[in-house]
Motif scaffolding. Structure first.
Motif, PDB file in Angstrom:
ATOM      1  N   THR A 149     -33.546  69.231  23.384  1.00 42.67           N
ATOM      2  CA  THR A 149     -32.309  69.842  24.055  1.00 42.67           C
ATOM      3  C   THR A 149     -32.311  71.583  23.840  1.00 42.67           C
ATOM      4  O   THR A 149     -33.326  72.159  23.295  1.00 42.67           O
ATOM      5  N   GLU A 150     -31.638  72.000  24.747  1.00 47.05           N
ATOM      6  CA  GLU A 150     -31.419  73.615  24.676  1.00 47.05           C
ATOM      7  C   GLU A 150     -30.470  73.868  23.354  1.00 47.05           C
ATOM      8  O   GLU A 150     -29.714  73.113  23.024  1.00 47.05           O
ATOM      9  N   ASP A 151     -30.730  75.164  23.194  1.00 44.79           N
ATOM     10  CA  ASP A 151     -29.851  75.449  21.896  1.00 44.79           C
ATOM     11  C   ASP A 151     -28.600  75.527  22.238  1.00 44.79           C
ATOM     12  O   ASP A 151     -27.953  75.597  23.287  1.00 44.79           O
ATOM     13  N   GLY A 152     -27.792  74.873  21.250  1.00 47.28           N
ATOM     14  CA  GLY A 152     -26.279  74.576  21.241  1.00 47.28           C
ATOM     15  C   GLY A 152     -25.898  73.179  22.101  1.00 47.28           C
ATOM     16  O   GLY A 152     -24.669  73.174  22.581  1.00 47.28           O
ATOM     17  N   HIS A 153     -26.793  72.630  22.461  1.00 49.98           N
ATOM     18  CA  HIS A 153     -26.445  71.286  23.191  1.00 49.98           C
ATOM     19  C   HIS A 153     -27.221  69.943  22.381  1.00 49.98           C
ATOM     20  O   HIS A 153     -27.788  70.203  21.400  1.00 49.98           O
ATOM     21  N   PHE A 154     -26.327  68.878  22.847  1.00 54.87           N
ATOM     22  CA  PHE A 154     -26.970  67.760  22.285  1.00 54.87           C
ATOM     23  C   PHE A 154     -26.747  66.498  23.185  1.00 54.87           C
ATOM     24  O   PHE A 154     -26.309  66.578  24.260  1.00 54.87           O
ATOM     25  N   TRP A 155     -27.737  65.490  22.846  1.00 48.49           N
ATOM     26  CA  TRP A 155     -27.500  64.083  23.582  1.00 48.49           C
ATOM     27  C   TRP A 155     -26.839  63.128  22.736  1.00 48.49           C
ATOM     28  O   TRP A 155     -26.888  63.081  21.717  1.00 48.49           O
ATOM     29  N   LEU A 156     -26.038  62.500  23.759  1.00 52.86           N
ATOM     30  CA  LEU A 156     -25.514  61.157  23.093  1.00 52.86           C
ATOM     31  C   LEU A 156     -26.054  59.954  23.725  1.00 52.86           C
ATOM     32  O   LEU A 156     -26.112  59.997  24.954  1.00 52.86           O
ATOM     33  N   GLY A 157     -26.278  58.834  23.038  1.00 48.07           N
ATOM     34  CA  GLY A 157     -26.766  57.601  23.839  1.00 48.07           C
ATOM     35  C   GLY A 157     -25.689  56.544  23.787  1.00 48.07           C
ATOM     36  O   GLY A 157     -25.052  56.317  22.899  1.00 48.07           O
ATOM     37  N   PHE A 158     -25.393  56.127  25.029  1.00 42.45           N
ATOM     38  CA  PHE A 158     -24.347  54.888  25.061  1.00 42.45           C
ATOM     39  C   PHE A 158     -24.740  53.862  25.934  1.00 42.45           C
ATOM     40  O   PHE A 158     -26.045  53.766  26.753  1.00 42.45           O
ATOM     41  N   GLU A 159     -24.328  52.786  25.948  1.00 42.19           N
ATOM     42  CA  GLU A 159     -24.504  51.619  26.742  1.00 42.19           C
ATOM     43  C   GLU A 159     -23.108  51.028  27.428  1.00 42.19           C
ATOM     44  O   GLU A 159     -22.268  50.826  26.668  1.00 42.19           O
ATOM     45  N   PHE A 160     -23.334  50.914  28.825  1.00 43.98           N
ATOM     46  CA  PHE A 160     -22.428  50.154  29.506  1.00 43.98           C
ATOM     47  C   PHE A 160     -22.392  48.648  29.455  1.00 43.98           C
ATOM     48  O   PHE A 160     -23.497  48.238  29.994  1.00 43.98           O
ATOM     49  N   VAL A 161     -21.600  47.911  28.697  1.00 44.97           N
ATOM     50  CA  VAL A 161     -21.658  46.524  28.841  1.00 44.97           C
ATOM     51  C   VAL A 161     -20.734  45.871  29.650  1.00 44.97           C
ATOM     52  O   VAL A 161     -19.547  46.145  29.538  1.00 44.97           O
ATOM     53  N   SER A 162     -21.173  45.248  30.814  1.00 51.76           N
ATOM     54  CA  SER A 162     -20.301  44.825  31.798  1.00 51.76           C
ATOM     55  C   SER A 162     -19.547  43.590  31.147  1.00 51.76           C
ATOM     56  O   SER A 162     -19.757  42.925  30.366  1.00 51.76           O
ATOM     57  N   LYS A 163     -18.189  43.310  31.736  1.00 55.90           N
ATOM     58  CA  LYS A 163     -17.443  42.073  31.554  1.00 55.90           C
ATOM     59  C   LYS A 163     -18.479  40.921  32.063  1.00 55.90           C
ATOM     60  O   LYS A 163     -19.665  41.001  32.925  1.00 55.90           O
ATOM     61  N   VAL A 164     -17.832  39.643  31.994  1.00 52.21           N
ATOM     62  CA  VAL A 164     -18.843  38.447  32.581  1.00 52.21           C
ATOM     63  C   VAL A 164     -18.374  38.078  34.039  1.00 52.21           C
ATOM     64  O   VAL A 164     -17.216  38.324  34.186  1.00 52.21           O
ATOM     65  N   PHE A 165     -19.305  37.833  34.655  1.00 48.96           N
ATOM     66  CA  PHE A 165     -19.175  37.506  36.252  1.00 48.96           C
ATOM     67  C   PHE A 165     -19.707  36.101  36.155  1.00 48.96           C
ATOM     68  O   PHE A 165     -20.684  35.613  35.561  1.00 48.96           O
ATOM     69  N   ARG A 166     -19.102  35.297  37.225  1.00 49.35           N
ATOM     70  CA  ARG A 166     -19.561  34.058  37.772  1.00 49.35           C
ATOM     71  C   ARG A 166     -20.691  34.376  38.845  1.00 49.35           C
ATOM     72  O   ARG A 166     -20.358  35.193  39.365  1.00 49.35           O
ATOM     73  N   TYR A 167     -21.649  33.283  38.816  1.00 52.35           N
ATOM     74  CA  TYR A 167     -22.702  33.722  39.840  1.00 52.35           C
ATOM     75  C   TYR A 167     -21.952  33.839  41.176  1.00 52.35           C
ATOM     76  O   TYR A 167     -22.348  34.782  42.003  1.00 52.35           O
ATOM     77  N   ARG A 168     -20.881  33.118  41.363  1.00 53.42           N
ATOM     78  CA  ARG A 168     -20.133  33.196  42.886  1.00 53.42           C
ATOM     79  C   ARG A 168     -19.690  34.638  43.038  1.00 53.42           C
ATOM     80  O   ARG A 168     -19.236  34.601  44.266  1.00 53.42           O
ATOM     81  N   ASP A 169     -19.500  35.203  42.080  1.00 53.81           N
ATOM     82  CA  ASP A 169     -18.725  36.744  42.229  1.00 53.81           C
ATOM     83  C   ASP A 169     -19.816  37.683  42.435  1.00 53.81           C
ATOM     84  O   ASP A 169     -19.486  39.072  42.147  1.00 53.81           O
ATOM     85  N   PHE A 170     -20.972  37.230  42.714  1.00 50.31           N
ATOM     86  CA  PHE A 170     -22.061  38.195  42.796  1.00 50.31           C
ATOM     87  C   PHE A 170     -21.620  39.654  43.874  1.00 50.31           C
ATOM     88  O   PHE A 170     -22.124  40.708  43.394  1.00 50.31           O
ATOM     89  N   GLU A 171     -21.311  39.411  44.922  1.00 51.19           N
ATOM     90  CA  GLU A 171     -20.914  40.328  45.867  1.00 51.19           C
ATOM     91  C   GLU A 171     -19.890  41.063  45.293  1.00 51.19           C
ATOM     92  O   GLU A 171     -20.214  42.593  45.255  1.00 51.19           O
ATOM     93  N   PRO A 172     -18.778  40.757  44.791  1.00 53.53           N
ATOM     94  CA  PRO A 172     -17.679  41.750  44.239  1.00 53.53           C
ATOM     95  C   PRO A 172     -18.406  42.605  42.946  1.00 53.53           C
ATOM     96  O   PRO A 172     -17.856  43.722  42.786  1.00 53.53           O
ATOM     97  N   MET A 173     -19.426  41.931  42.379  1.00 57.00           N
ATOM     98  CA  MET A 173     -19.966  42.514  41.447  1.00 57.00           C
ATOM     99  C   MET A 173     -20.492  43.929  41.821  1.00 57.00           C
ATOM    100  O   MET A 173     -20.754  44.847  41.223  1.00 57.00           O
ATOM    101  N   LYS A 174     -21.307  43.724  42.872  1.00 58.37           N
ATOM    102  CA  LYS A 174     -22.159  44.874  43.215  1.00 58.37           C
ATOM    103  C   LYS A 174     -21.181  46.005  43.819  1.00 58.37           C
ATOM    104  O   LYS A 174     -21.381  47.085  43.272  1.00 58.37           O
TER     105      LYS A 174
END
Length: 449
Positions: A149-174
């Motif tokens: 990092t540059e001085d005075g800065h910091f990183w944070l690590g996150f994870e986006f966890v999706s809701k559950v999709f049915r396979y037939r909802d593949f297009e709306p998921m996109k």
């Protein structure tokens, strides 16, 4: 009377995905600089600043780190919700003990068989990703692999966890995935390539895909088929991903390279590996796996037979566990174990009833992520839908394809039933591009879509 229709993957498939990412932020006491006329603005000069009094509320590096995670995790979830993707912040990346499903719930969700459905996955969530950046509460020190990092800065690590999709909802998921990626990249200085590796860990990001089946539990046959197909094809499929992913053995060990069965880690393998005997399993294997595949050697042993000899999920989890902790290798099946399991490699007390693919490098490009989800869907479809004779013929064709070094991975994708549109996406993001994106000396912040 008509024979009952066989359940097909397109009817029962459910899936979710996890996107790891890093956010670059500035401390509350840093004055943001303005670029001089004609001078390009540096990424760190555009970063969001933490609230003025947040640092004062921290008592030590660890406590401050956790407060920052909570503050910005909530903020990111709110930004996604405002963009039309309802999202909550959760402190842990797994269901809480009191998130027990109600037996009268009728909707099929991830971990779908009745007594193991979790409301946590009915909406998207943001959770801390502490394997990339964490602090030790005992001495307040951050892990050695944190990004620079540059001085005075910091990183944070996150994870986006999706809701559950049915396979037939593949297009709306996109469409939802595209909104998520655009929002994160527009609102934050976000990266998937600022991390680095060390002997003990990695702060690089990855994408994980979970597949479940609605209303029922995986049978052992399906799990064996998935592991057999991936054992045969995995090395070739890694040509779709950044080169460094093949060496990511701590959290995504490839089946033929970093698992207990791959390295003959005898202390963690079932005691029958040297005496397979002639039980009923041989008949099932012969029905599903052609001779040249089941007799193929790895370290002078026919290890495909180990998969088919396994009598329980516990046996299979031990075979494909990564060596040091027997946790989650590239194809993770620990979530098939009961929530109450005392298996040493089970890190969360849930039973999602999912098979997890952990091969892909981090990405916030919706087209590339969708393409990999589509590939894993093709794998699951064939392992669930095909009869024994059909699967045996399919594996034979795939094995022949993989063994021909003159054929490309795109020929393999065709054999797997992956469409041309998906293949073209991978062609536009070849390994050279992906490797450059993962090299923090070349590119830290993601380009715009």
């Amino acid at each position: 009377m008509d024979a009952p229709k066989r359940v097909e993957f397109s009817d029962v498939g459910t899936f979710g995905f996890e996107l790891e990412f890093l956010v670059y932020l500035s401390e509350s006491n840093i004055t943001q600089l303005n670029p001089k006329p004609g001078e390009a603005s540096q990424p760190f000069q555009q970063t969001l600043q933490e609230p003025y009094d947040l640092a004062k509320r921290g008592n030590g590096d660890h406590e401050l780190h956790m407060k920052r995670l909570h503050h910005f995790g909530v903020e990111i979830a709110d930004k996604l919700t405002e963009a039309g993707i309802p999202t909550a912040y959760r402190e842990k990346g797994h269901p809480k003990d009191d998130d027990a499903p109600k037996l009268d719930q009728e909707d099929a969700r991830l971990g779908s068989f009745d007594e193991f459905r979790y409301s946590s996955y009915k909406q998207c969530t943001i959770v801390p990703e502490e394997t990339m950046i964490w602090t030790d509460p005992k001495n307040g020190k951050r892990m050695a692999v944190r990004p620079e990092t540059e001085d005075g800065h910091f990183w944070l690590g996150f994870e986006f966890v999706s809701k559950v999709f049915r396979y037939r909802d593949f297009e709306p998921m996109k469409l939802e995935l595209e909104t998520v990626c655009k929002t994160l990249r527009a609102k934050y200085s976000v990266s998937i390539n600022a991390g680095k590796d060390s002997v003990h860990g990695s702060s690089r990001c990855s994408v994980h895909v979970h597949w479940g089946i609605s209303g029922k539990e995986y049978n052992l046959l399906t799990v064996k088929r998935v592991l057999t197909l991936m054992w045969v094809t995995e090395d070739s499929l890694m040509d779709l991903h950044a080169t460094w992913r093949g060496d990511a053995r701590k959290y995504a060990a490839l089946l033929q390279h970093g698992t207990n069965m791959a390295v003959d880690n005898t202390s963690k393998l079932p005691d029958w590996i040297d005496n397979l005997d002639n039980g009923d399993w041989r008949h099932e294997m012969e029905q599903n796996v052609p001779t040249e595949v089941r007799n193929s050697l790895h370290m002078n042993k026919a290890k495909i037979q180990w998969i088919w000899r396994a009598e329980t999920v516990d046996d299979l989890v031990m075979l494909v566990g990564e060596v040091k902790k027997s946790r989650r290798a590239s194809v993770a099946i620990t979530e098939l174990l009961p929530a109450a399991s005392d298996f040493a490699g089970k890190v969360r007390r849930s039973q999602l009833n999912t098979i997890e693919f952990r091969h892909m490098q981090g990405s916030l490009n919706p087209a590339l992520t969708t393409a990999w989800i589509d590939v894993t869907a093709s794998i699951m479809r064939r392992c669930i839908d095909l009869s024994a004779q059909e699967f045996r013929s399919f594996i034979e064709d795939v094995s022949t394809c993989v063994s021909d070094k003159n054929l490309t991975v795109y020929y393999l994708l065709n054999k797997l039933g992956v469409g041309r549109e998906t293949c073209n996406v991978f062609r536009s993001f070849d390994q050279e591009y992906l490797d450059k994106e993962a090299d923090s000396r070349i590119s830290v912040f993601l380009p715009e879509l």
